[in-house]
Design a protein around this motif. Structure first.
Motif, PDB file in Angstrom:
ATOM      1  N   TYR A 394      24.417  -4.111  62.717  1.00 40.30           N
ATOM      2  CA  TYR A 394      24.314  -4.135  61.636  1.00 40.30           C
ATOM      3  C   TYR A 394      24.404  -5.347  60.430  1.00 40.30           C
ATOM      4  N   GLY A 397      21.003  -7.086  61.217  1.00 38.20           N
ATOM      5  CA  GLY A 397      20.035  -6.183  61.200  1.00 38.20           C
ATOM      6  C   GLY A 397      18.785  -6.279  62.496  1.00 38.20           C
ATOM      7  N   ARG A 402      19.463  -3.634  58.303  1.00 43.76           N
ATOM      8  CA  ARG A 402      20.812  -4.396  58.121  1.00 43.76           C
ATOM      9  C   ARG A 402      21.388  -3.566  57.066  1.00 43.76           C
TER      10      ARG A 402
END
Length: 627
Positions: A394, A397, A402
Motif C-alpha cells: 500500500y 502502490g 497507493r
C-alpha cells in the motif's frame, strides 16, 4: 695634531662599540638563560598535565570496565533469578555501575526508578538521571523526558517540550519515540495531521518488528481491560493467534524448562498417530531449541509424516524445506505445490509463503495482484508478517492503488506487536498487587504510543483517585484527554465516558451540547447507557431541543438493548408518565401559576427527577403492602 685627534676619536668610538656589543651579548645570554628556564618550566608543566590526563584516562577506562562488569553481572542475575533478594542485589550492582557513568546502567536504573521495577518508584531520582542521560545524547533519556513532559510526571505539563524531546529521541533511532511521533502525526496531537509523516515513522518501527517476527523473537501479549475486571489473562490455552509451539518457544528463550515438556508431549502424540504432534515436532527440529538439537533431516521426516496424512502444518513444513533447501535440494515447484495445498486448507503460513513467491517471482511468474491476495488471506488468518507486506504494498502502490491511510493502519498494527507490549502484563500485575502508580506509568507510556486499551486503562486508573504521583487537579483533565483519545479509536465505552465528563463538568467546563454529541456517537455502537443518557437529555432539553416523544423512544431502545437497563428505564418512564399526566390535567400549570408555588417550582426544578421518583417509590411500596 689633527690626525692624532681623529685617531683618538676613532679609538673612543671603537671602545664604545665594543662595550655595546659586549653588553648586548650579555643581555642575550641572560635572555637565553631565562628562555631556557621558562621552556624547562613549561615542559615540566606539560609533562605534569599529560601525566594527570593519562592518569584520568586510565582511571576513567578502569571505571568503565568495572562499570561494564557490574552491568553484565546485574543483567545476568536479573535474567536468571526469581527471588526478590537476588533482584535487589542486582539493582545494587546496577546502581554502582550507573555511579561509574556506565550509560546503559544509567538507562536501566532510570527506567527501574520511573516504572517501579523490583522496588519503590522514585520519580525525582528518575528525572535527574534522565536529564543527565539526555545531556549525554541518550535517545532513551530524551524519549523518557518527552513522556514525562507529556503527562506532567515529575515536571511541568508541557506538550511543546514533549514534542521536542520526542523528535530528538526519534532522530537518535529510538523506536518508541518514532512510534509516538507516528501516532501524533496520524491523529494530529500538537502537530498538524500528516499521513506521510506518520507513515515514515511507523515504517521504521515496523521494519524492525517484522525482522524480529521472522526470527520468532517477538511474542504478542494479551491486553486486559481493567474496567472489565478480568480475573485471569486468558480464558483458553491459546495465547492470541499464536500456536502452542510458539508459546513454548517463547518460554524457552527466556530460560523456561517447559519447552522440554512440550517436546516430550509432542513426541508422545506423534507416536500415537497425532498429525499435529508430528507437525510440531517438525517445527521444533527445524528451528532447534534448548531441548531439541536442530536437524533438517528429522524436520523433513516428521513434516512428511504429517503431510502424508493431510495435515496443513505438515504440508507447509515440507514446502518450506523445499523452498529454503534445508535437508533437500531447493525445488520451487515442489514448494509451491505443498504451499498451495496447505493454503487451500486455510493455513495462514502457507498463504503467506505463496504471497512471498508471487511477490518475488520465486519459481512462479511475478504477480503482485496474486501476492496481494495471498498476503491479505494470511493477514485475515492472523499472520503478522503478511500484514507488514501488505503495508509495504500500500505504501509503494505495488499491485494495488497507493493508500497512505491503509499503509499507516497496517504498519501500526505491526508496530503494536513490539516487545514493549509486554508492559501490558507488568502493568496489569502491578495493578493487581496494588502498585497503582507503577501500573499507571506503564499504561500511560503505552497510551502515548497509541494503544487504545492502554488509553482506557490509564483513564480508568486516573479517575479512581488512587494515584499519588499526580496532583488532584491533574487527574480528571488527563483522564478526559485519554478517554477522548480512546473514543477516537472506536471505543464506545470511552465515548460515553467522554460525554459524562462534559455533562458533569469533570476536568472541563460543563457542556451539554458536547455531551449530547458524544452520546449520539456512542448510540451508533448500540450502547444502552448512551441511549438512556440521550433520552434524559431529550426529556429535559439539555443541550438539545426538548422532545418527550424522542425521550420515550430512546428509553425504550435502551431497555431493548440491555436487560440491565430495564429497571432504570422503568423508573424513568414512570416519572415521565406522571409528569405527562400532570401536564395533561393542567394541574402542574395551576400549581405553578401562584406566586407561592412558583417559588416552590424554582426551588425544586433541579430536583424534580428525585421528587417524582420518591413519589413513585412510595406508591409502589403502598401497592405492595396492600396486596
Amino acid at each position: 695634531m689633527k690626525a692624532l685627534s681623529v685617531a683618538l676619536l676613532l679609538l673612543a668610538l671603537l671602545v664604545s662599540v665594543h662595550k655595546t656589543e659586549k653588553s648586548f651579548e650579555n643581555q642575550k645570554e641572560k635572555n637565553v638563560s631565562k628562555q631556557e628556564a621558562l621552556n624547562e618550566s613549561q615542559l615540566l608543566t606539560m609533562q605534569d598535565t599529560f601525566s594527570s590526563q593519562a592518569e584520568d584516562l586510565a582511571r576513567r577506562k578502569k571505571n568503565e570496565e568495572r562499570g561494564h562488569q557490574l552491568y553484565k553481572m546485574s543483567n545476568k542475575i536479573l535474567k536468571h533469578s526469581k527471588s526478590k533478594k537476588e533482584k535487589e542485589e542486582a539493582y545494587q550492582l546496577l546502581t554502582k555501575a550507573a555511579d561509574m557513568g556506565h550509560l546503559k546502567a544509567m538507562e536501566k536504573l532510570a527506567a527501574a526508578l520511573l516504572f517501579g521495577y523490583h522496588g519503590p518508584q522514585n520519580i525525582t531520582a528518575a528525572v535527574t538521571l534522565y536529564e543527565t542521560l539526555a545531556e549525554k545524547g541518550s535517545h532513551k533519556g530524551q524519549t523518557a523526558l518527552g513522556f514525562m513532559f507529556s503527562y506532567g510526571i515529575g515536571m511541568e505539563y508541557n506538550q511543546a517540550k514533549a514534542l521536542v524531546y520526542y523528535t530528538f529521541g526519534s532522530l537518535g533511532g529510538n523506536l518508541i519515540a518514532q512510534m509516538i511521533l507516528g501516532y501524533r502525526y496520524w491523529v494530529g496531537i500538537n502537530v498538524p495531521r500528516n499521513c506521510e509523516a506518520a507513515l515514515t515513522n511507523y515504517r521504521k518501527v515496523a521494519y524492525f518488528i517484522a525482522d524480529k517476527l521472522e526470527k520468532n523473537e517477538e511474542m504478542p501479549v494479551e491486553k486486559v481491560r481493567l474496567m472489565e475486571k478480568s480475573e485471569n489473562l486468558s480464558s483458553n490455552n491459546d495465547f492470541l493467534d499464536w500456536d502452542v509451539h510458539q508459546y513454548y518457544k517463547f518460554l524457552a528463550e527466556r530460560g523456561d524448562t517447559q519447552i522440554q515438556k512440550a517436546f516430550y508431549y509432542f513426541l508422545k502424540a506423534a507416536k500415537a498417530g497425532n498429525t499435529h504432534g508430528m507437525a510440531f515436532l517438525g517445527k521444533m527440529f527445524l528451528e532447534g531449541s534448548v531441548a531439541v538439537t536442530q536437524s533438517n533431516a528429522s524436520a523433513f521426516k516428521y513434516f512428511t509424516m504429517a503431510a502424508e496424512k493431510g495435515n496443513a502444518a505438515g504440508l507447509w513444513g515440507v514446502g518450506l524445506l523445499y523452498y529454503q533447501g534445508k535437508g533437500v535440494p531447493v525445488n520451487y515447484t515442489e514448494a509451491f505445490k505443498y504451499f498451495h495445498i496447505a493454503a487451500e486448507k486455510g493455513l495462514a503460513d502457507a498463504q503467506f509463503q505463496l504471497g512471498v513467491m508471487y511477490h518475488s517471482g520465486s519459481g512462479v511468474r511475478k504477480d503482485y495482484k496474486l501476492a496481494f491476495k495471498y498476503f491479505y488471506l494470511a493477514s485475515q488468518n492472523g499472520q503478522p508478517i503478511a500484514v507488514y507486506y501488505l503495508a509495504q504494498m500500500y505504501a509503494a502502490g505495488t499491485g494495488v492503488f497507493r493508500s497512505c491511510q491503509n499503509a499507516v493502519e497496517l504498519y501500526r498494527s505491526v508496530c503494536e506487536l513490539g516487545s514493549w507490549s509486554e508492559k501490558f502484563l507488568t502493568a496489569y500485575f502491578a495493578y493487581q498487587d496494588g502498585n497503582i502508580d507503577s501500573s499507571l506509568i506503564q499504561y500511560a507510556l503505552l497510551a502515548e504510543m497509541g494503544y487504545e486499551v492502554a488509553q482506557s486503562n490509564s483513564a480508568y486508573i486516573l479517575e479512581s483517585e488512587q494515584v499519588k504521583i499526580l496532583s488532584n487537579d491533574q487527574m480528571y483533565p488527563l483522564a478526559l484527554l485519554l478517554w477522548n483519545r480512546a473514543a477516537a479509536q472506536g471505543n464506545a465505552f470511552a465515548r460515553v465516558k467522554t460525554g459524562d465528563y462534559h455533562f458533569y463538568g469533570y476536568g472541563t467546563k460543563r457542556d451539554y451540547v458536547t455531551a449530547a454529541i458524544h452520546y449520539s456517537l456512542a448510540v451508533d455502537h448500540h450502547i444502552a447507557q448512551a441511549m438512556f443518557n440521550l433520552a434524559y437529555m431529550y426529556e429535559h432539553g439539555l443541550g438539545i431541543p426538548k422532545d418527550i416523544h424522542l425521550a420515550k423512544r430512546w428509553y425504550d431502545l435502551a431497555a431493548q438493548t440491555s436487560p440491565d437497563a430495564s429497571i432504570p428505564v422503568f423508573l424513568a418512564r414512570m416519572k415521565l408518565e406522571v409528569k405527562l399526566l400532570f401536564s395533561e390535567m393542567h394541574l402542574f400549570k395551576q400549581f405553578t401559576s401562584s406566586r407561592k408555588m412558583s417559588k416552590l417550582d424554582t426551588m425544586l426544578r433541579p430536583h424534580w427527577d428525585l421528587f417524582v421518583l420518591v413519589v413513585i417509590v412510595i406508591l409502589l411500596v403502598l401497592l405492595i403492602r396492600n396486596r
